[in-house]
Design an enzyme around this catalytic site. Sequence first.
Site, PDB file in Angstrom:
ATOM      1  CE  LYS A 122      17.000   1.193  -0.782  1.00  4.54           C
ATOM      2  NZ  LYS A 122      15.667   1.271  -1.453  1.00  4.54           N
ATOM      3  NE  ARG A 135      -0.554   0.767   9.426  1.00  9.31           N
ATOM      4  CZ  ARG A 135      -0.552   1.003   8.110  1.00  9.31           C
ATOM      5  NH1 ARG A 135       0.534   0.776   7.398  1.00  9.31           N
ATOM      6  NH2 ARG A 135      -1.649   1.440   7.527  1.00  9.31           N
ATOM      7  CE  LYS A 137      -3.057  -1.483   7.272  1.00  4.73           C
ATOM      8  NZ  LYS A 137      -4.411  -1.822   6.796  1.00  4.73           N
ATOM      9  CD  GLN A 140      -0.598  -3.995   3.088  1.00  6.60           C
ATOM     10  OE1 GLN A 140      -0.368  -3.553   4.219  1.00  6.60           O
ATOM     11  NE2 GLN A 140      -0.971  -3.204   2.098  1.00  6.60           N
ATOM     12  CG  HIS A 148      12.099  -5.177  -3.649  1.00  3.61           C
ATOM     13  ND1 HIS A 148      12.971  -5.040  -4.708  1.00  3.61           N
ATOM     14  CD2 HIS A 148      11.739  -3.904  -3.301  1.00  3.61           C
ATOM     15  CE1 HIS A 148      13.135  -3.758  -4.990  1.00  3.61           C
ATOM     16  NE2 HIS A 148      12.403  -3.049  -4.145  1.00  3.61           N
ATOM     17  CB  THR A 206       2.314  -1.065  -9.708  1.00  2.00           C
ATOM     18  OG1 THR A 206       1.730  -1.010  -8.413  1.00  2.00           O
ATOM     19  CG2 THR A 206       2.785  -2.485  -9.985  1.00  2.00           C
ATOM     20  CD  GLN A 209       7.059  -0.392  -7.032  1.00  2.00           C
ATOM     21  OE1 GLN A 209       5.983  -0.949  -7.250  1.00  2.00           O
ATOM     22  NE2 GLN A 209       7.616  -0.355  -5.839  1.00  2.00           N
TER      23      GLN A 209
END
Length: 266
Positions: A122, A135, A137, A140, A148, A206, A209
């Site tokens: 983790k 990168r 991004k 995101q 989380h 998804t 999850q």
Amino acid sequence: MALILKAAVRLYYYLNEDIADPRTQNWFIMRTPWPGVAIIVLYLASVFYWLPAFMRSRRAYDLRGVIAVYNAMQILMCGYVVYKSLVLGWFSHYRLFCQPVDEGPNSVEYAWHVCYTYFYIKVIDLLDTVFFILRKKQEQVTFLHVYHHFGMIMVAWGITKWVPGGHMTMLVTLNSFVHMVMYTYYLLTSWDESYKYSLWWKKHVTQLQILQFTYLMIHFGTLAVKRDCEFPRPCAYIMFPQNLFMVLMFGDFYYRTYIKKKPKKQ
């Protein structure tokens, strides 16, 4: 004020010393919560301040090779945890609806190879966010993503510190399996970006999850209502609402991404 401080100190020693599992108490980063807190603070400061500022005037890094190796390592590490958890517990003597903290001959091995290893996985997971930012991004790096990641560090540390075996570790096994699937998808996309446009992959990862958090919510709910279970019931009072929250958050993401806003066909 003095009474409040005294009560806080008493609570700290109760949580950190009195109810800590003696088998894991002296393992690295397990003695006190402060190293874990430092990791979380460093992570939040990096992803919200330092790294965005560092990348502001730079081009995105090409990390495809690094990320491919990282994803392969994640698959192997998660697979190792799933294997050890099943062999040492869930496929041998663990009961599904009420499993006390394991104190058998393999309990220390289970605590080390499953719970403690899961905690470090983790911590390594935090690199996901770092790669997003390097990168460029940043979109995101959502609340759900960050919450989380640092939340799972707290959960994994708590499992190793207080209950390194038993009912709680279904989370470790199931979550590690889901991450094996997820990082397999990431590994494929690092080789061939056309996989990114596959609705089947993205949608069902998804869904997996959401199913994970739904089952864990039920799993901890049974602990809350089963009066004769010797596993600490406060874990259920913490983990049931936590997993309910994750079901709602991932469910909202799924609705906005795959139902309300239907992706264009590639």
